[in-house]
Design an enzyme around this catalytic site. Structure first.
Site, PDB file in Angstrom:
ATOM      1  N   ASP A 319      11.409  59.554  16.528  1.00  8.93           N
ATOM      2  CA  ASP A 319      10.984  58.159  16.656  1.00  8.93           C
ATOM      3  C   ASP A 319       9.468  58.115  16.874  1.00  8.93           C
ATOM      4  OD1 ASP A 319      11.662  59.484  19.053  1.00  8.93           O
ATOM      5  OD2 ASP A 319      12.145  57.636  20.097  1.00  8.93           O
ATOM      6  N   GLU A 503       3.511  67.561  24.823  1.00  8.41           N
ATOM      7  CA  GLU A 503       4.715  67.171  24.082  1.00  8.41           C
ATOM      8  C   GLU A 503       4.666  67.567  22.611  1.00  8.41           C
ATOM      9  OE1 GLU A 503       6.968  62.895  23.290  1.00  8.41           O
ATOM     10  OE2 GLU A 503       4.847  62.972  23.840  1.00  8.41           O
TER      11      GLU A 503
END
Length: 561
Positions: A319, A503
């Site tokens: 996403d 991340e």
């Protein structure tokens, strides 16, 4: 409450919104008619449903840089009372909404920034991070969106204060490498508990994640645990493996050929594939304003359909990515539910294989044969419908065009990772990946640069590991080494400069390092990066060899041409 089966013709999303019951006796909540929730009444309601128009008002006011902040806020009192107070006060002179929120909610506190000891190696830093990222939630407040879990778990870090499903597998690889098998066991037990409690593993342990799952890695988690505990793990978790399969295959016996229902697609010839799906068709609770804004940019689209596709994109873990768009540069063109993803269907193949093994060990030979046959059919389906013979790689199957998507993404390596590709298909996929996705800092996610975080120039730790493992399965160690070492160099170099793991990473261009794009700032931590990095260090820079800087990381040998 009886669950309603939603079917949609292949190539068209036909979802009729279901009007929510008037919650808390307040007429204003009838405005939530587009919230097509099928969650059981016994399950906790997400904050946007509990608070209705108050939730919308706070998110629209943009008091907090991150929309997840208010989604994670805990009401100090009964939400119905807070909502009633707001209804009475909101039109009064000098009413201050921000002050009202501060008086009635406890906002999530920012955790202390972890500062590693000076001179700490990357490996030692990751080992030291495990307790920092470990949480417990044996009980949760009555009105908290956090869902309790019976045992401790490791979170990704940063804004991600809860456990996430597919993240956790890659985190668990690192925990196992660090010798924390007790924590691996805890996390498998937590996911098994969720399967028993909710009938599926939610996206994360928040009430607003209950309406969807994520890539089904539970069977790989059981595989991992079995390397330490032995085959008894398969028998122990057989009931939960079956529940995982039942969730993903719900309605497979009733949906007509050429139709789709929930997470199942039945093609015209009866072939079964899976897709990502969310039970709700409202803006995502944690990204409410983002989704409302996206919908405004596409006035021609049915809002419920768009919200469902955005939510399904979140269920995919990607996403967001051009992979799901009809227009690679327009998020509002997202159409996740109209695609049969290659990674999801490869994982379902593994789940079917694992169930066959578990039933065989449990001496249930009929069930073992049933799932072995299902895995064989899935393999044939992936190699027929998700293989692009002309391009020479795997891709998502487009239900509208009835052919594989023409775009190459890192998901093309999942059939190699799950070992369902032929040698020839693996050869062609590897060649395409090397030519188009392999860059200086690792493996690109896609070739499209559009500002989305699951697109260029970013690379993500789990996809590097999928590539390394998948390529090695098909005797391509040099290309696997190129992927692994380039990404490891990127992580190590960034750590040398900034003393942290993040991340995602930029893997292409002059400025490698922390990645960008998407809906929120780059997050530190970071669970799955830590896990994959440890695995890569173990593979390419074992403990007996000192690797304290990027200069110590071995150089990859050239790939064979």
């Amino acid at each position: 409450m009886k669950k309603t089966v939603v079917t949609a013709p292949v190539g068209r999303q036909g979802v009729a919104p279901v009007v929510l019951t008037l919650l808390l006796g307040l007429p204003a909540l009838a405005a939530q008619a587009d919230d097509n929730s099928r969650m059981l009444s016994s399950q906790p309601q997400p904050p946007d449903v509990r608070l209705g128009p108050l939730f919308s008002a706070v998110q629209q006011a943009q008091f907090y840089p991150d929309q997840k902040t208010f989604a994670d806020a805990v009401p100090k009192y009964d939400p119905s009372s807070i909502l009633a107070d707001w209804q009475m006060q909101k039109n009064q002179r000098n009413f201050d909404l921000k002050r009202f929120v501060a008086s009635n909610f406890t906002l999530p506190a920012a955790g202390e920034k972890y500062v590693p000891p000076a001179g700490q190696s990357l490996r030692a830093h990751i080992d030291g991070l495990w307790p920092v990222l470990t949480r417990t939630a044996k009980s949760a407040g009555r009105y908290d969106s956090l869902l309790p879990l019976p045992k401790p778990y490791v979170v990704p870090g940063g804004r991600f204060r809860e456990v996430y499903y597919w993240d956790s597998y890659f985190t668990m690889l690192g925990l196992a490498e660090s010798g924390h098998w007790d924590r691996v066991q805890d996390m498998v037990d937590n996911f098994a508990w969720e399967l028993d409690t909710y009938g599926h593993i939610p996206n994360g342990n928040r009430s607003y994640y209950l309406s969807r799952s994520q890539p089904p890695f539970f069977s790989l988690m059981v595989d991992l645990l079995a390397t330490h505990e032995g085959d008894a793990a398969y028998s122990k978790y057989l009931p939960q493996l079956q529940k995982e399969y039942d969730y993903w295959m719900a309605d497979s016996n009733s949906v007509a050929a050429g139709q789709a229902s929930k997470r199942v697609i039945k093609l015209a010839d009866g072939t079964l594939l899976n897709r990502y799906w969310d039970e709700r068709d409202a803006p995502r609770t944690e990204s409410w304003l983002d989704d409302v804004t996206t919908a405004k940019k596409a006035p021609q689209r049915d809002k419920a359909e768009l919200y469902r596709d955005l939510r399904a994109g979140a269920a995919s873990g990607w996403d967001f990515s051009s992979r799901w768009f009809s227009d690679a540069h327009n998020l509002a063109s997202i159409r996740t539910t109209q695609l049969a993803p290659v990674d999801l269907n490869s994982l379902m193949f593994h789940l079917e294989q694992t169930l066959a093994k578990a039933y065989r060990l449990d001496k249930q030979q009929d069930k073992a044969k049933q799932f072995a046959d299902l895995a064989e059919k899935r393999q044939a389906a992936v190699n027929r419908y998700l293989w692009d013979e002309k391009q020479g790689w795997y891709a998502d199957y487009d239900l509208k065009t009835r052919q594989a998507s023409p775009h190459l993404t890192a998901a093309a390596l999942f059939p190699l990772y799950m070992q369902l590709a032929s040698d020839k298909q693996a050869d062609r996929t590897a060649s395409a990946v090397e030519k188009q996705l392999l860059k200086a800092g690792g493996l690109l996610t896609t070739t499209v640069n559009n500002g989305q975080q699951w697109d260029a120039p970013n690379g993500w730790a789990p996809l590097q590991w999928v590539a390394v493992e998948g390529l090695e399965h098909y005797n391509k160690p040099q290309l696997a080494q190129q992927v692994g070492l380039r990404f490891l160099q990127n992580v190590q170099t960034t750590y040398d400069k900034e003393h942290k793991l993040v991340e995602k990473y930029v893997v292409d261009g002059p400025n490698l390092g922390g990645g960008g794009g998407g809906e929120y700032p780059l997050q530190d931590g970071f669970g799955w990066t830590n896990g994959v990095t440890l695995m890569l260090l173990d593979k390419y820079c074992p403990k007996e060899k000192t690797c304290n800087s990027a200069q110590d990381i071995p150089q990859a040998t050239a790939t064979a041409k």
